[in-house]
Design a protein around this motif. Structure first.
Motif, PDB file in Angstrom:
ATOM      1  N   ARG A  69       0.815  -1.225   0.000  1.00 59.33           N
ATOM      2  CA  ARG A  69       0.000   0.000   0.000  1.00 59.33           C
ATOM      3  C   ARG A  69       0.843   1.268   0.000  1.00 59.33           C
ATOM      4  O   ARG A  69       0.464   2.281  -0.616  1.00 59.33           O
ATOM      5  CB  ARG A  69      -0.915  -0.014   1.229  1.00 59.33           C
ATOM      6  CG  ARG A  69      -1.981   1.069   1.220  1.00 59.33           C
ATOM      7  CD  ARG A  69      -2.955   0.840   2.371  1.00 59.33           C
ATOM      8  NE  ARG A  69      -3.943   1.894   2.461  1.00 59.33           N
ATOM      9  CZ  ARG A  69      -5.079   1.932   1.766  1.00 59.33           C
ATOM     10  NH1 ARG A  69      -5.359   0.975   0.905  1.00 59.33           N
ATOM     11  NH2 ARG A  69      -5.933   2.932   1.921  1.00 59.33           N
ATOM     12  N   ILE A  70       1.990   1.258   0.678  1.00 62.70           N
ATOM     13  CA  ILE A  70       2.840   2.449   0.776  1.00 62.70           C
ATOM     14  C   ILE A  70       3.821   2.447  -0.396  1.00 62.70           C
ATOM     15  O   ILE A  70       4.592   1.499  -0.556  1.00 62.70           O
ATOM     16  CB  ILE A  70       3.603   2.474   2.109  1.00 62.70           C
ATOM     17  CG1 ILE A  70       2.617   2.503   3.287  1.00 62.70           C
ATOM     18  CG2 ILE A  70       4.524   3.679   2.179  1.00 62.70           C
ATOM     19  CD1 ILE A  70       3.273   2.363   4.647  1.00 62.70           C
ATOM     20  N   ILE A  74       7.759   7.735  -1.108  1.00 59.03           N
ATOM     21  CA  ILE A  74       6.606   8.335  -0.434  1.00 59.03           C
ATOM     22  C   ILE A  74       6.491   9.810  -0.793  1.00 59.03           C
ATOM     23  O   ILE A  74       7.489  10.492  -1.035  1.00 59.03           O
ATOM     24  CB  ILE A  74       6.699   8.153   1.096  1.00 59.03           C
ATOM     25  CG1 ILE A  74       7.963   8.784   1.664  1.00 59.03           C
ATOM     26  CG2 ILE A  74       6.640   6.686   1.468  1.00 59.03           C
ATOM     27  CD1 ILE A  74       8.055   8.713   3.154  1.00 59.03           C
ATOM     28  N   ARG A  80       1.514  10.639   7.328  1.00 61.51           N
ATOM     29  CA  ARG A  80       0.143  10.554   6.809  1.00 61.51           C
ATOM     30  C   ARG A  80      -0.234   9.131   6.406  1.00 61.51           C
ATOM     31  O   ARG A  80      -1.409   8.780   6.390  1.00 61.51           O
ATOM     32  CB  ARG A  80      -0.047  11.516   5.632  1.00 61.51           C
ATOM     33  CG  ARG A  80       0.586  11.097   4.315  1.00 61.51           C
ATOM     34  CD  ARG A  80       0.402  12.190   3.280  1.00 61.51           C
ATOM     35  NE  ARG A  80       0.905  11.819   1.972  1.00 61.51           N
ATOM     36  CZ  ARG A  80       0.188  11.226   1.036  1.00 61.51           C
ATOM     37  NH1 ARG A  80      -1.078  10.929   1.280  1.00 61.51           N
ATOM     38  NH2 ARG A  80       0.710  10.922  -0.134  1.00 61.51           N
ATOM     39  N   TYR A  81       0.758   8.304   6.106  1.00 57.93           N
ATOM     40  CA  TYR A  81       0.470   6.931   5.701  1.00 57.93           C
ATOM     41  C   TYR A  81       0.037   6.061   6.881  1.00 57.93           C
ATOM     42  O   TYR A  81      -0.582   5.021   6.692  1.00 57.93           O
ATOM     43  CB  TYR A  81       1.703   6.305   5.030  1.00 57.93           C
ATOM     44  CG  TYR A  81       2.036   6.928   3.703  1.00 57.93           C
ATOM     45  CD1 TYR A  81       1.440   6.478   2.531  1.00 57.93           C
ATOM     46  CD2 TYR A  81       2.947   7.981   3.614  1.00 57.93           C
ATOM     47  CE1 TYR A  81       1.741   7.053   1.305  1.00 57.93           C
ATOM     48  CE2 TYR A  81       3.266   8.550   2.391  1.00 57.93           C
ATOM     49  CZ  TYR A  81       2.652   8.085   1.242  1.00 57.93           C
ATOM     50  OH  TYR A  81       2.949   8.664   0.030  1.00 57.93           O
ATOM     51  N   CYS A  82       0.407   6.454   8.087  1.00 61.76           N
ATOM     52  CA  CYS A  82       0.076   5.674   9.282  1.00 61.76           C
ATOM     53  C   CYS A  82      -0.887   6.414  10.208  1.00 61.76           C
ATOM     54  O   CYS A  82      -1.113   5.982  11.345  1.00 61.76           O
ATOM     55  CB  CYS A  82       1.357   5.339  10.061  1.00 61.76           C
ATOM     56  SG  CYS A  82       2.616   4.462   9.110  1.00 61.76           S
ATOM     57  N   CYS A  93       2.829  -0.615  10.010  1.00 62.12           N
ATOM     58  CA  CYS A  93       2.975   0.562   9.155  1.00 62.12           C
ATOM     59  C   CYS A  93       4.282   1.281   9.460  1.00 62.12           C
ATOM     60  O   CYS A  93       5.008   1.707   8.544  1.00 62.12           O
ATOM     61  CB  CYS A  93       1.783   1.494   9.350  1.00 62.12           C
ATOM     62  SG  CYS A  93       1.766   2.904   8.211  1.00 62.12           S
ATOM     63  N   MET A  97       7.430   1.902   6.896  1.00 58.55           N
ATOM     64  CA  MET A  97       7.897   3.270   6.693  1.00 58.55           C
ATOM     65  C   MET A  97       9.384   3.391   7.008  1.00 58.55           C
ATOM     66  O   MET A  97      10.104   4.169   6.370  1.00 58.55           O
ATOM     67  CB  MET A  97       7.091   4.238   7.558  1.00 58.55           C
ATOM     68  CG  MET A  97       5.713   4.551   7.031  1.00 58.55           C
ATOM     69  SD  MET A  97       5.714   5.261   5.365  1.00 58.55           S
ATOM     70  CE  MET A  97       6.746   6.698   5.612  1.00 58.55           C
TER      71      MET A  97
END
Length: 231
Positions: A69-70, A74, A80-82, A93, A97
């Motif tokens: 998904r990530i 980035i 913001r992704y987590c 997550c 990251m």
């Protein structure tokens, strides 16, 4: 109306269970639970977390989900992704990251913005070793102090063991003990990494015996602990 809602919910549930099973057994690299998570990447985190919880390997499933998904590069603020995540999903997550942040000038310092900074730092250490060996680990982990430094070095040491257990075990133990002089964390982390790499308890314990006596005893204890968790 309530019957229609119930039927819709059951249909969604049946679809989800079927998709989880299908994703688990798809062809591709990685463990089945990891591939299962990858297959769930189109779902929102809350629903994917529920489905991963029902799998045989929740942690791997969630890592696979966030890895798919990530994006590799980035965009915008990393947090913001987590955002809004907690528990195992927040940890997974943050781990993914950590691997993404290695290419950033600030790298491990950015872990402070994530829901599980220490998990992030461990995976920055892993990524640093994978990209540039011990020199890159020193560069990346040296950007912070305290728990982030500690976890960055522990993660790098685990990556060293998992990649080349026989050749790297002594150097990995030295690196880990720089951050954890009493060896408590190294015992569990490196024992688990060693068993994961060689897949056999007796072989793992035999490799431990190549270490100096005190470290060897800790290493064997870590392997025994990791083997016990798999029973």
């Amino acid at each position: 109306m309530s019957l229609l809602i119930l039927l819709l919910a059951l249909t969604i549930l049946a679809f989800g269970v079927g998709y989880v099973v299908a994703a688990r057994y798809q062809r591709g690299p990685g463990a089945p639970a990891y591939r299962q998570g990858q297959g769930l990447a189109f779902l929102p985190p809350a629903l994917a977390s529920i489905l991963c919880r029902a799998s045989e390997g929740q942690t791997l499933c969630l890592r696979g989900y966030f890895a798919a998904r990530i994006p590799q590069e980035i965009q915008g603020l990393p947090e913001r992704y987590c955002q809004g995540l907690s528990g195992p999903a927040a940890r997974a997550c943050s781990e993914v990251m950590g691997l993404r942040l290695v290419i950033f000038p600030s790298s491990v310092r950015l872990c402070e913005r994530l829901p599980d900074p220490e998990a992030c730092a461990r995976y920055v250490g892993r990524g640093a070793y994978a990209r540039g060996g011990e020199a890159r680990v020193k560069e990346e982990c040296g950007k912070v102090r305290g728990p982030l430094l500690f976890n960055c070095q522990v993660g790098a040491a685990m990556e060293m063991v998992e990649r080349r257990p026989r050749e790297n075990l002594q150097a990995a133990w030295r690196l880990c003990e720089e951050a954890n002089p009493d060896g408590a964390v190294c015992t569990g982390a490196l024992g688990s990494a060693l068993l994961s790499a060689v897949k056999d308890r007796k072989r793992a314990e035999a490799l431990c015996l190549d270490l100096p006596p005190f470290q060897a005893a800790r290493c064997v204890a870590g392997v025994e602990r990791a083997a016990g968790k798999k029973l």
